[in-house]
Design a protein around this motif. Structure first.
Motif, PDB file in Angstrom:
ATOM      1  N   GLU A 121       0.828  -1.203   0.000  1.00 53.68           N
ATOM      2  CA  GLU A 121       0.000   0.000   0.000  1.00 53.68           C
ATOM      3  C   GLU A 121       0.863   1.254   0.000  1.00 53.68           C
ATOM      4  OE1 GLU A 121      -3.261   0.142  -0.340  1.00 53.68           O
ATOM      5  OE2 GLU A 121      -3.270  -2.047  -0.483  1.00 53.68           O
ATOM      6  N   GLU A 122       1.987   1.191   0.687  1.00 49.80           N
ATOM      7  CA  GLU A 122       2.826   2.376   0.819  1.00 49.80           C
ATOM      8  C   GLU A 122       3.765   2.567  -0.364  1.00 49.80           C
ATOM      9  OE1 GLU A 122       4.801   1.588   4.456  1.00 49.80           O
ATOM     10  OE2 GLU A 122       3.088   2.138   5.693  1.00 49.80           O
ATOM     11  N   MET A 123       3.899   1.537  -1.171  1.00 49.68           N
ATOM     12  CA  MET A 123       4.864   1.596  -2.261  1.00 49.68           C
ATOM     13  C   MET A 123       4.378   2.534  -3.363  1.00 49.68           C
ATOM     14  SD  MET A 123       6.385  -1.699  -4.254  1.00 49.68           S
ATOM     15  CE  MET A 123       6.039  -2.680  -2.808  1.00 49.68           C
ATOM     16  N   PRO A 124       5.225   3.460  -3.811  1.00 50.06           N
ATOM     17  CA  PRO A 124       4.816   4.302  -4.937  1.00 50.06           C
ATOM     18  C   PRO A 124       4.559   3.422  -6.166  1.00 50.06           C
ATOM     19  CG  PRO A 124       6.955   4.995  -4.068  1.00 50.06           C
ATOM     20  CD  PRO A 124       6.559   3.759  -3.324  1.00 50.06           C
ATOM     21  N   THR A 125       3.515   3.771  -6.898  1.00 51.52           N
ATOM     22  CA  THR A 125       3.127   2.976  -8.056  1.00 51.52           C
ATOM     23  C   THR A 125       3.057   3.864  -9.297  1.00 51.52           C
ATOM     24  OG1 THR A 125       1.866   1.447  -6.691  1.00 51.52           O
ATOM     25  CG2 THR A 125       1.300   1.512  -9.014  1.00 51.52           C
ATOM     26  N   PHE A 126       3.590   3.345 -10.388  1.00 50.52           N
ATOM     27  CA  PHE A 126       3.593   4.082 -11.653  1.00 50.52           C
ATOM     28  C   PHE A 126       2.965   3.184 -12.709  1.00 50.52           C
ATOM     29  CE2 PHE A 126       6.964   5.476  -8.939  1.00 50.52           C
ATOM     30  CZ  PHE A 126       6.818   6.858  -8.959  1.00 50.52           C
ATOM     31  N   THR A 127       2.317   3.805 -13.670  1.00 46.21           N
ATOM     32  CA  THR A 127       1.629   3.046 -14.712  1.00 46.21           C
ATOM     33  C   THR A 127       2.304   3.258 -16.061  1.00 46.21           C
ATOM     34  OG1 THR A 127      -0.465   3.217 -13.529  1.00 46.21           O
ATOM     35  CG2 THR A 127      -0.592   2.681 -15.866  1.00 46.21           C
ATOM     36  N   LEU A 128       2.500   2.153 -16.745  1.00 50.23           N
ATOM     37  CA  LEU A 128       3.091   2.194 -18.081  1.00 50.23           C
ATOM     38  C   LEU A 128       2.145   1.465 -19.032  1.00 50.23           C
ATOM     39  CD1 LEU A 128       5.596   2.788 -19.885  1.00 50.23           C
ATOM     40  CD2 LEU A 128       6.416   0.501 -19.268  1.00 50.23           C
ATOM     41  N   VAL A 129       1.748   2.164 -20.087  1.00 48.73           N
ATOM     42  CA  VAL A 129       0.852   1.575 -21.083  1.00 48.73           C
ATOM     43  C   VAL A 129       1.653   1.214 -22.331  1.00 48.73           C
ATOM     44  CG1 VAL A 129      -1.119   2.063 -22.617  1.00 48.73           C
ATOM     45  CG2 VAL A 129      -1.162   2.815 -20.220  1.00 48.73           C
ATOM     46  N   MET A 130       1.385   0.044 -22.852  1.00 51.64           N
ATOM     47  CA  MET A 130       1.945  -0.384 -24.131  1.00 51.64           C
ATOM     48  C   MET A 130       0.816  -0.286 -25.145  1.00 51.64           C
ATOM     49  SD  MET A 130       3.242  -3.888 -22.503  1.00 51.64           S
ATOM     50  CE  MET A 130       4.876  -4.190 -21.847  1.00 51.64           C
ATOM     51  N   ARG A 131       1.057   0.449 -26.210  1.00 47.87           N
ATOM     52  CA  ARG A 131       0.001   0.613 -27.213  1.00 47.87           C
ATOM     53  C   ARG A 131       0.632   0.802 -28.589  1.00 47.87           C
ATOM     54  NH1 ARG A 131      -2.981   5.832 -26.290  1.00 47.87           N
ATOM     55  NH2 ARG A 131      -3.715   4.819 -24.406  1.00 47.87           N
ATOM     56  N   ALA A 132       0.222  -0.010 -29.522  1.00 48.99           N
ATOM     57  CA  ALA A 132       0.649   0.121 -30.928  1.00 48.99           C
ATOM     58  C   ALA A 132       2.169   0.226 -31.056  1.00 48.99           C
ATOM     59  CB  ALA A 132      -0.040   1.323 -31.562  1.00 48.99           C
ATOM     60  N   GLY A 133       2.866  -0.615 -30.326  1.00 46.97           N
ATOM     61  CA  GLY A 133       4.320  -0.664 -30.465  1.00 46.97           C
ATOM     62  C   GLY A 133       5.058   0.463 -29.783  1.00 46.97           C
ATOM     63  N   ARG A 134       4.367   1.162 -28.871  1.00 42.35           N
ATOM     64  CA  ARG A 134       5.034   2.242 -28.131  1.00 42.35           C
ATOM     65  C   ARG A 134       4.691   2.161 -26.651  1.00 42.35           C
ATOM     66  NH1 ARG A 134       7.468   6.087 -31.130  1.00 42.35           N
ATOM     67  NH2 ARG A 134       7.034   6.036 -33.359  1.00 42.35           N
ATOM     68  N   PHE A 135       5.488   2.881 -25.875  1.00 47.90           N
ATOM     69  CA  PHE A 135       5.215   2.996 -24.440  1.00 47.90           C
ATOM     70  C   PHE A 135       4.665   4.382 -24.134  1.00 47.90           C
ATOM     71  CE2 PHE A 135       8.757  -0.185 -24.117  1.00 47.90           C
ATOM     72  CZ  PHE A 135       8.020  -1.197 -23.533  1.00 47.90           C
ATOM     73  N   LEU A 136       3.720   4.433 -23.263  1.00 48.81           N
ATOM     74  CA  LEU A 136       3.158   5.700 -22.794  1.00 48.81           C
ATOM     75  C   LEU A 136       3.171   5.685 -21.267  1.00 48.81           C
ATOM     76  CD1 LEU A 136       0.050   5.681 -25.144  1.00 48.81           C
ATOM     77  CD2 LEU A 136       2.060   7.117 -25.419  1.00 48.81           C
ATOM     78  N   PRO A 137       3.864   6.561 -20.603  1.00 51.10           N
ATOM     79  CA  PRO A 137       4.807   7.518 -21.183  1.00 51.10           C
ATOM     80  C   PRO A 137       6.134   6.832 -21.499  1.00 51.10           C
ATOM     81  CG  PRO A 137       4.845   7.712 -18.804  1.00 51.10           C
ATOM     82  CD  PRO A 137       3.823   6.643 -19.134  1.00 51.10           C
ATOM     83  N   GLU A 138       6.974   7.513 -22.259  1.00 50.70           N
ATOM     84  CA  GLU A 138       8.278   6.930 -22.588  1.00 50.70           C
ATOM     85  C   GLU A 138       9.290   7.175 -21.477  1.00 50.70           C
ATOM     86  OE1 GLU A 138       9.181   8.490 -26.494  1.00 50.70           O
ATOM     87  OE2 GLU A 138       8.135   6.819 -27.450  1.00 50.70           O
ATOM     88  N   THR A 139       9.021   8.158 -20.647  1.00 54.46           N
ATOM     89  CA  THR A 139       9.910   8.441 -19.508  1.00 54.46           C
ATOM     90  C   THR A 139       9.092   8.381 -18.223  1.00 54.46           C
ATOM     91  OG1 THR A 139      11.314   9.875 -20.854  1.00 54.46           O
ATOM     92  CG2 THR A 139      11.478  10.116 -18.469  1.00 54.46           C
ATOM     93  N   ILE A 140       9.568   7.584 -17.297  1.00 57.75           N
ATOM     94  CA  ILE A 140       8.903   7.459 -16.000  1.00 57.75           C
ATOM     95  C   ILE A 140       9.881   7.926 -14.939  1.00 57.75           C
ATOM     96  CG2 ILE A 140       7.895   5.854 -14.334  1.00 57.75           C
ATOM     97  CD1 ILE A 140       7.156   4.078 -16.697  1.00 57.75           C
ATOM     98  N   GLU A 141       9.477   8.963 -14.208  1.00 52.66           N
ATOM     99  CA  GLU A 141      10.328   9.465 -13.128  1.00 52.66           C
ATOM    100  C   GLU A 141       9.930   8.802 -11.824  1.00 52.66           C
ATOM    101  OE1 GLU A 141      10.963  13.615 -12.043  1.00 52.66           O
ATOM    102  OE2 GLU A 141      11.463  13.990 -14.137  1.00 52.66           O
TER     103      GLU A 141
END
Ligand SMILES: [Cu+2]
Length: 114
Positions: free
Chosen positions: A26-46
């Protein structure tokens, strides 16, 4: 190219899940990465440096995709429509590349730990 690791990863993933304490999750920061049409969204995750975090990966398709980072020793194959997550141990400040093994020409991204 990663057949041996592919056989080991499900076991390692299972161990990771079993050893995870819900409160920590629950405490862990979570980030979302989407794969769509051969690309990543976002391409940079801070992400925060020196902090364990979770990356949710969603493949919106079409087709399968594999998140892979050689530097971070992570990979995850996802069927279209599937989602999963990866847990990352604390990273030193820096930039860590990842790519989509099924679309390496266009699916390129990076995790920047600050
Ligand atoms: Cu691979």
């Amino acid at each position: 190219m990663h057949i041996v690791r592919r056989l080991l990863l499900p076991l390692l993933a299972l161990l990771g899940i079993l050893s995870a304490v819900p409160v920590q999750a629950e405490e862990m920061p979570t980030f979302t990465l989407v794969m769509r049409a051969g690309r990543f969204l976002p391409e940079t995750i801070e992400v925060p440096a020196n902090t364990k975090f979770r990356l949710l990966v969603k493949n919106e398709g079409p087709g399968a995709e594999e998140f892979e980072s050689v530097e971070l020793r992570k990979e995850k194959v996802l069927a279209p429509g599937a989602s999963s997550f990866l847990i990352f141990q604390p990273l030193k400040p820096g930039t860590y590349k990842f790519f989509g093994e099924f679309h390496p020409a266009t699916a390129q991204g990076r995790i920047v730990a600050k």
